[in-house]
Design an enzyme around this catalytic site. Structure first.
Site, PDB file in Angstrom:
ATOM      1  N   LYS A 256       0.816  -1.222   0.000  1.00  0.00           N
ATOM      2  CA  LYS A 256       0.000   0.000   0.000  1.00  0.00           C
ATOM      3  C   LYS A 256       0.845   1.266   0.000  1.00  0.00           C
ATOM      4  O   LYS A 256       2.040   1.245   0.300  1.00  0.00           O
ATOM      5  CB  LYS A 256      -1.011  -0.053   1.142  1.00  0.00           C
ATOM      6  CG  LYS A 256      -2.152  -0.999   0.750  1.00  0.00           C
ATOM      7  CD  LYS A 256      -3.324  -1.009   1.657  1.00  0.00           C
ATOM      8  CE  LYS A 256      -4.399  -1.946   1.060  1.00  0.00           C
ATOM      9  NZ  LYS A 256      -5.425  -2.306   2.028  1.00  0.00           N
TER      10      LYS A 256
ATOM     11  N   ARG B 226      -3.589 -10.205   4.575  1.00  0.00           N
ATOM     12  CA  ARG B 226      -4.002 -10.217   3.159  1.00  0.00           C
ATOM     13  C   ARG B 226      -2.828  -9.716   2.329  1.00  0.00           C
ATOM     14  O   ARG B 226      -2.422  -8.568   2.473  1.00  0.00           O
ATOM     15  CB  ARG B 226      -5.239  -9.326   3.015  1.00  0.00           C
ATOM     16  CG  ARG B 226      -5.846  -9.318   1.626  1.00  0.00           C
ATOM     17  CD  ARG B 226      -7.079  -8.414   1.589  1.00  0.00           C
ATOM     18  NE  ARG B 226      -7.684  -8.398   0.276  1.00  0.00           N
ATOM     19  CZ  ARG B 226      -7.267  -7.629  -0.724  1.00  0.00           C
ATOM     20  NH1 ARG B 226      -6.253  -6.810  -0.559  1.00  0.00           N
ATOM     21  NH2 ARG B 226      -7.881  -7.668  -1.900  1.00  0.00           N
TER      22      ARG B 226
HETATM   23  N1  HH2 Z   1      -7.508  -3.864   0.628  1.00  0.00           N
HETATM   24  C1  HH2 Z   1      -7.846  -3.868  -0.682  1.00  0.00           C
HETATM   25  C2  HH2 Z   1      -8.958  -4.596  -1.136  1.00  0.00           C
HETATM   26  N2  HH2 Z   1      -9.689  -5.361  -0.284  1.00  0.00           N
HETATM   27  N3  HH2 Z   1     -10.079  -6.168   1.897  1.00  0.00           N
HETATM   28  C3  HH2 Z   1      -9.753  -6.196   3.198  1.00  0.00           C
HETATM   29  N4  HH2 Z   1     -10.470  -6.957   4.057  1.00  0.00           N
HETATM   30  N5  HH2 Z   1      -8.703  -5.478   3.708  1.00  0.00           N
HETATM   31  C4  HH2 Z   1      -7.931  -4.678   2.902  1.00  0.00           C
HETATM   32  O1  HH2 Z   1      -6.994  -4.018   3.408  1.00  0.00           O
HETATM   33  C5  HH2 Z   1      -8.248  -4.619   1.499  1.00  0.00           C
HETATM   34  C6  HH2 Z   1      -9.352  -5.388   1.027  1.00  0.00           C
HETATM   35  C7  HH2 Z   1      -7.019  -3.088  -1.649  1.00  0.00           C
HETATM   36  O2  HH2 Z   1      -5.971  -3.861  -2.170  1.00  0.00           O
HETATM   37  P1  HH2 Z   1      -5.996  -4.576  -3.606  1.00  0.00           P
HETATM   38  O3  HH2 Z   1      -7.071  -5.610  -3.684  1.00  0.00           O
HETATM   39  O4  HH2 Z   1      -4.643  -5.072  -3.931  1.00  0.00           O
HETATM   40  O5  HH2 Z   1      -6.275  -3.390  -4.603  1.00  0.00           O
HETATM   41  P2  HH2 Z   1      -7.563  -2.940  -5.402  1.00  0.00           P
HETATM   42  O6  HH2 Z   1      -8.634  -2.596  -4.427  1.00  0.00           O
HETATM   43  O7  HH2 Z   1      -7.072  -1.736  -6.191  1.00  0.00           O
HETATM   44  O8  HH2 Z   1      -7.984  -4.085  -6.281  1.00  0.00           O
END
Ligand code: HH2
Length: 273
Positions: free
Chosen positions: A211, A245
């Site tokens: 992040k 995660r």
């Molecule tokens: N962060 C993201 C998405 N889903 N769910 C939970 N429970 N906790 C988190 O910190 C979280 C999440 C964002 O990360 P990522 O999926 O890599 O990116 P994007 O939302 O751009 O797909």
């Protein structure tokens, strides 16, 4: 033991791997690879939540994630539990009937009035995450009285709301939502005081992987933040995180194993040499 949730993003625009696994076959192959590297859970998502991301219809989200969930569960799957990262009841319902067993909602059941009932009916695990504002607005000058107290109070309210909607409290996990309506200082304070969230009595999920606060700290681009991610996750583990995660499962697995042995939470044996 801390569990690893490997991230399978089936999106064109996720902040670190957008477009890489938009094709179902590529996403399934990626999920299998993460399972082989040691993921305990696979989190399949079809809508990016990065600041300013475009909204996606339920139909489009389902087209993206449906075949991927099907490819990762059941016979011929990975044997690893699958979580669906969605805020939409229709997407969750289809993923659950295909064999997903966890719903991960970054809006903590606030954006789709039907989602709580879908989860209650399915008897699945539910991740409730804190976010201030919406992905469109969340990084516009977020403010808190005390970020840890505020996030904790929010999560406590959302657990209550989930239980009132018929979800078994024992199936609810909580997540402070690193990067969701938080400055770098807020994220660091949440990680430093993560242990306080354990007082909620529910498993704590932490998503710090790659992040932007890590980029701010280290000056690294998004795909070069594995060192920062490992540090954040190791300290989160020591503070009592139950689920991490992550994008980079292999590095996380070695870090978790080593940290748990040092902390005396896991017996060890020599693997080589
Ligand atoms: N962060 C993201 C998405 N889903 N769910 C939970 N429970 N906790 C988190 O910190 C979280 C999440 C964002 O990360 P990522 O999926 O890599 O990116 P994007 O939302 O751009 O797909």
């Amino acid at each position: 033991m801390t569990r690893l949730m490997g991230i399978v993003n089936v999106t064109p625009d996720s902040f670190s791997d957008g477009g890489l696994f938009l094709d179902a076959e590529a996403a399934i192959a990626h999920g299998r690879e993460l399972a082989a590297e040691g993921a305990d859970l696979l989190d399949v998502g079809g809508e990016s939540t990065r600041p300013g991301a475009a909204e996606v219809s339920a139909e489009e989200e389902l087209e993206r994630v449906g075949p991927v969930v099907e490819g990762l569960v059941g016979e011929g799957g990975t044997g690893v539990a699958v979580s669906i990262d969605t805020s939409k009841a229709a997407v969750a319902a289809t993923a659950l009937s295909a064999g997903a067993t966890i719903v991960n909602d970054v809006t903590a059941l606030r954006s789709d009035a039907e989602l709580a009932a879908v989860c209650a009916e399915a008897g699945c695990e539910v991740v409730l995450m804190h976010m201030l504002g919406t992905p469109r607005t969340m990084q516009d000058d977020p403010r808190y009285e005390d970020v840890v107290d505020d996030v904790k109070a929010f999560l406590s309210d959302r657990v209550e709301a989930a239980v009132a909607a018929g979800i078994d409290e024992n199936r609810v996990w909580v997540d402070p939502g690193i990067g969701f309506g938080k400055t770098a200082a807020h994220n660091l304070e949440l990680l430093r005081r993560l242990g306080e969230l354990r007082e909620l009595g529910r498993p704590v999920v932490v998503g710090a992987s790659r992040k932007s606060f890590l980029g701010k700290l280290t000056g690294r681009d998004v795909n070069e933040r594995v060192g920062g991610t490992v540090a954040a996750n190791t300290l989160a583990l020591a503070a009592g995180a139950d689920v991490l995660r992550v994008h980079d499962v292999a590095a996380a697995r070695d870090a978790v194993l080593t940290a748990e042995v040092i902390l005396g939470r896991r017996r060890w044996r020599t693997r080589s040499g």
